[in-house]
Design a protein around this motif. Sequence first.
Motif, PDB file in Angstrom:
ATOM      1  N   LYS A 129       0.851  -1.182   0.000  1.00 32.96           N
ATOM      2  CA  LYS A 129       0.000   0.000   0.000  1.00 32.96           C
ATOM      3  C   LYS A 129       0.887   1.231   0.000  1.00 32.96           C
ATOM      4  O   LYS A 129       1.641   1.468   0.942  1.00 32.96           O
ATOM      5  N   THR A 185      -3.882  -0.587   8.843  1.00 33.07           N
ATOM      6  CA  THR A 185      -4.121  -0.690   7.402  1.00 33.07           C
ATOM      7  C   THR A 185      -4.358  -2.142   7.011  1.00 33.07           C
ATOM      8  O   THR A 185      -5.258  -2.455   6.229  1.00 33.07           O
ATOM      9  N   MET A 213      -7.904  -3.664   5.358  1.00 29.04           N
ATOM     10  CA  MET A 213      -8.014  -4.366   4.084  1.00 29.04           C
ATOM     11  C   MET A 213      -8.919  -5.584   4.198  1.00 29.04           C
ATOM     12  O   MET A 213      -9.512  -6.023   3.223  1.00 29.04           O
ATOM     13  N   ARG A 248     -12.365  -4.293   3.732  1.00 28.97           N
ATOM     14  CA  ARG A 248     -12.449  -3.462   2.529  1.00 28.97           C
ATOM     15  C   ARG A 248     -12.697  -1.990   2.850  1.00 28.97           C
ATOM     16  O   ARG A 248     -13.419  -1.287   2.143  1.00 28.97           O
ATOM     17  N   GLU A 283      -9.915  -0.314   3.146  1.00 28.03           N
ATOM     18  CA  GLU A 283      -8.757   0.086   2.337  1.00 28.03           C
ATOM     19  C   GLU A 283      -8.531  -0.979   1.279  1.00 28.03           C
ATOM     20  O   GLU A 283      -8.863  -2.144   1.478  1.00 28.03           O
ATOM     21  N   ARG A 284      -7.931  -0.554   0.170  1.00 24.89           N
ATOM     22  CA  ARG A 284      -7.545  -1.513  -0.863  1.00 24.89           C
ATOM     23  C   ARG A 284      -6.054  -1.382  -1.076  1.00 24.89           C
ATOM     24  O   ARG A 284      -5.509  -0.290  -1.023  1.00 24.89           O
ATOM     25  N   PRO A 285      -5.390  -2.512  -1.325  1.00 22.43           N
ATOM     26  CA  PRO A 285      -3.946  -2.433  -1.559  1.00 22.43           C
ATOM     27  C   PRO A 285      -3.640  -1.786  -2.911  1.00 22.43           C
ATOM     28  O   PRO A 285      -4.482  -1.782  -3.808  1.00 22.43           O
ATOM     29  N   THR A 309     -10.297  -7.601  -2.605  1.00 15.99           N
ATOM     30  CA  THR A 309      -9.860  -6.401  -3.322  1.00 15.99           C
ATOM     31  C   THR A 309     -10.680  -6.225  -4.594  1.00 15.99           C
ATOM     32  O   THR A 309     -10.776  -5.136  -5.122  1.00 15.99           O
TER      33      THR A 309
END
Lengths: 317, 250
Positions: free
Chosen positions: B31, B65, B69, B72, B74-76, B89
């Motif tokens: 990320k 973080t 993920m 969802r 955050e997305r890588p 993702t």
Amino acid sequence: MRAAARPGPPAPGAAGPLTRRRAARRRGPSYFVREGVAGFWRSGLMSVAAVTITMVTLVALGVALVVAGVLDQLTRSVERRAEVVVYLNDGVRAGDLAALRARLLRLSGVTGLTYVSKDEALSDFQQTLGGKVDLGDLLSRNPLPASFRVAVDGPDRLREVADAASTLPHVEHAGYGAETADRLLGLTRAVRLGGAAAGGLLALAAVIIVLNTIRLTVFARRAEIEVMRLVGATAWFIRWPFVVEGALTGAAGALAALGLVAGAYAWLAWGARLSLPFLPLPSPEQVALMLAWKLMVWGVLIGTGGSLLAVRRYLSL
Amino acid sequence: MGPAVAAAVILPGAGPDGQDPAMVEFCRVSKRYPTGVTVLADVTLRIDPEEFVFIVGPTGAGKSTLMKMLYREERPSSGTVLVAGRDVTRLPARDVPFLRRKVGIVFQDFKLLPRKTAWENVAFALEVTGTPPAEADRRVAEVLEVVGLAARADAVPAELSAGEQQRVSIARALVHRPPLLLADEPTGNLDPDTSWEIVQLLSQIHLQGTTVIVTTHDKTIVDILRKRVIALERGAVVRDEVRGRYAGGG
């Protein structure tokens, strides 16, 4: 690895306090409406502002609709008479009258005519007043002219016939309904255009104010929204209460505007019926009905539009 | 759409390599932000069903973080994250809520709604996901029992101790019966005794068959429990021990 945390049945002792608890509230439409109403009250003065501007917008729209509707009705009542009316000077002798009749019949496009004497004109007029007033008692002398009602074979010949007739002797004036209808149509169009322009501008302002009101609600509920997202509420489940709040704001504005415009029209129509009884005005009930659904549709559109924009801009899910 | 997705999340097929499916798999996950900051750098790790895992490391190491993920948030920038065999993702936005119903989340700041009682806070998670009221009532009673707060169900958060508030938030995370429970610094706001109680509660939940992932700064707890420890530093996995301690070596 099926769902975990699967405890046994609650211990007997726990049943007491827990069963007293308020049952989980129902979701579905009633949930959205309840949350929408709550949001509406929470926004307080801002909601009042949003309802007011929506109301002002819809009053403008409503007035334009009513005026255009009245003009429409007048136009149609005038248009229905596809004839030229030839008004005569007073005191035409019988011989001159016969000569005039013959000359009118010879005009191209004329298919027939009827004579309306001064007395007949008066009694016709009295009839349109509903026979309630005896004008003979009020007037020392009959002010209405005698006339020929000249039937014409097509609406496109009206002007030609009227122009020709007005040059004949003893003719005071020759006119046709479409002349008036044309003028009324122009006026109707102007009213519609003006209404649409004013309504459009005001609607824009209303949408912006509704948008800001909804933004306040979104802000006030941000903690709840965050939890909703985290526990897996769907995007539309989270959005609906805001859309409902916007629609309610619009509907409230529409109701207020309907009351104002329909009330004002009923009052004016009542006055007009007394002083201008021959005007073919639509009834207050007709007008209220026409306004009710049009204003409601526009109010809800404005409210929903504003809230959808707010949800798009300020509610990131 | 909902039930199908939910089923896919709980019942994955076997992994591509024929192994038993993992509960969580990070595959070369990085990320980076456009500003040039790298939060995670090429993280690869696997967590099996019914594991209990501590993720440790200094502030800014990328622990949160990593957790985000998994639900969802955050997305890588690159790599894939599999939860119960499903690549989250690539999950369409409309399916994210159904993922979150299968992943319980507990936070350092509890995230309770101040005007709602303990009961209502827990019920809220069911209410907004369309559980029928009778079923919701039953489940709320169950989870409040599990976290030991049945007697305090009518209290609003302000009337509860920090430890009790965290129990309410754990109850809320459990009420969808998730196979995976994430706790991001769950003891960060608690005194040592209360922290210990909360960690014991999480262990109990783990023993019932839930996969539990806990990020923490709390050296004492990690060292006493001797569970699997994954240490992150500057966005990279620097240590992964089956019966680990907070600090490496000893």
